[in-house]
Design a protein around this motif. Structure first.
Motif, short mmCIF file in Angstrom:
data_model
loop_
_atom_site.label_atom_id
_atom_site.label_comp_id
_atom_site.label_asym_id
_atom_site.label_seq_id
_atom_site.Cartn_x
_atom_site.Cartn_y
_atom_site.Cartn_z
N GLN A 10 -10.20 -4.46 2.67
CA GLN A 10 -9.57 -4.51 3.99
C GLN A 10 -8.27 -5.30 3.94
O GLN A 10 -7.27 -4.91 4.55
N ALA A 11 -8.27 -6.40 3.22
CA ALA A 11 -7.06 -7.23 3.12
C ALA A 11 -5.95 -6.48 2.39
O ALA A 11 -4.79 -6.49 2.81
N ILE A 12 -6.29 -5.83 1.28
CA ILE A 12 -5.29 -5.08 0.52
C ILE A 12 -4.76 -3.92 1.35
O ILE A 12 -3.55 -3.66 1.38
N GLY A 13 -5.64 -3.22 2.05
CA GLY A 13 -5.22 -2.11 2.91
C GLY A 13 -4.29 -2.59 4.01
O GLY A 13 -3.24 -1.96 4.26
N SER A 14 -4.63 -3.68 4.65
CA SER A 14 -3.78 -4.22 5.71
C SER A 14 -2.43 -4.68 5.17
O SER A 14 -1.39 -4.43 5.79
N ILE A 18 1.27 -3.17 6.22
CA ILE A 18 2.36 -4.03 6.70
C ILE A 18 3.60 -3.84 5.84
O ILE A 18 4.71 -3.73 6.36
N VAL A 19 3.43 -3.78 4.53
CA VAL A 19 4.57 -3.62 3.63
C VAL A 19 5.27 -2.28 3.88
O VAL A 19 6.50 -2.22 3.93
N VAL A 20 4.51 -1.22 4.08
CA VAL A 20 5.11 0.10 4.35
C VAL A 20 5.86 0.08 5.67
O VAL A 20 7.01 0.54 5.75
#
Length: 87
Positions: A10-14, A18-20
């Motif tokens: 979940q953290a990596i996905g979020s 955000i980066v995109v």
């Protein structure tokens, strides 16, 4: 252990989302040679390039970031569902 993996996914996905989004917003206002934007592009462009080969820009609109956001969410959901089934 599985809860930790789910939280990590979940953290990596979020973070990727955000980066995109930040990369897309900055592309309207910031020079491509600005250090912040070039660093973000190093992260985002390898993810966008395969999508752009399949879905080329329509006129001046590039839908690849939107498709990438959807793919990130789908992969995150699938991985979490898979891990939740092992509980």
């Amino acid at each position: 252990m599985i809860d930790l993996l789910i939280s990590l996914i979940q953290a990596i996905g979020s973070l990727l989302l955000i980066v995109v989004i930040v990369s897309v917003v900055l592309s309207y206002f910031m020079s491509p040679y600005h250090p912040l934007r070039s660093n973000l592009d190093r992260i985002v462009e390898p993810l966008l390039n395969p999508i752009r080969r399949v879905v080329p820009p329509l006129g001046m609109i590039d839908f690849s970031p939107l498709i990438l956001i959807i793919l990130i969410q789908v992969v995150e959901t699938l991985l979490i569902s898979l891990l939740a089934s092992f509980r």
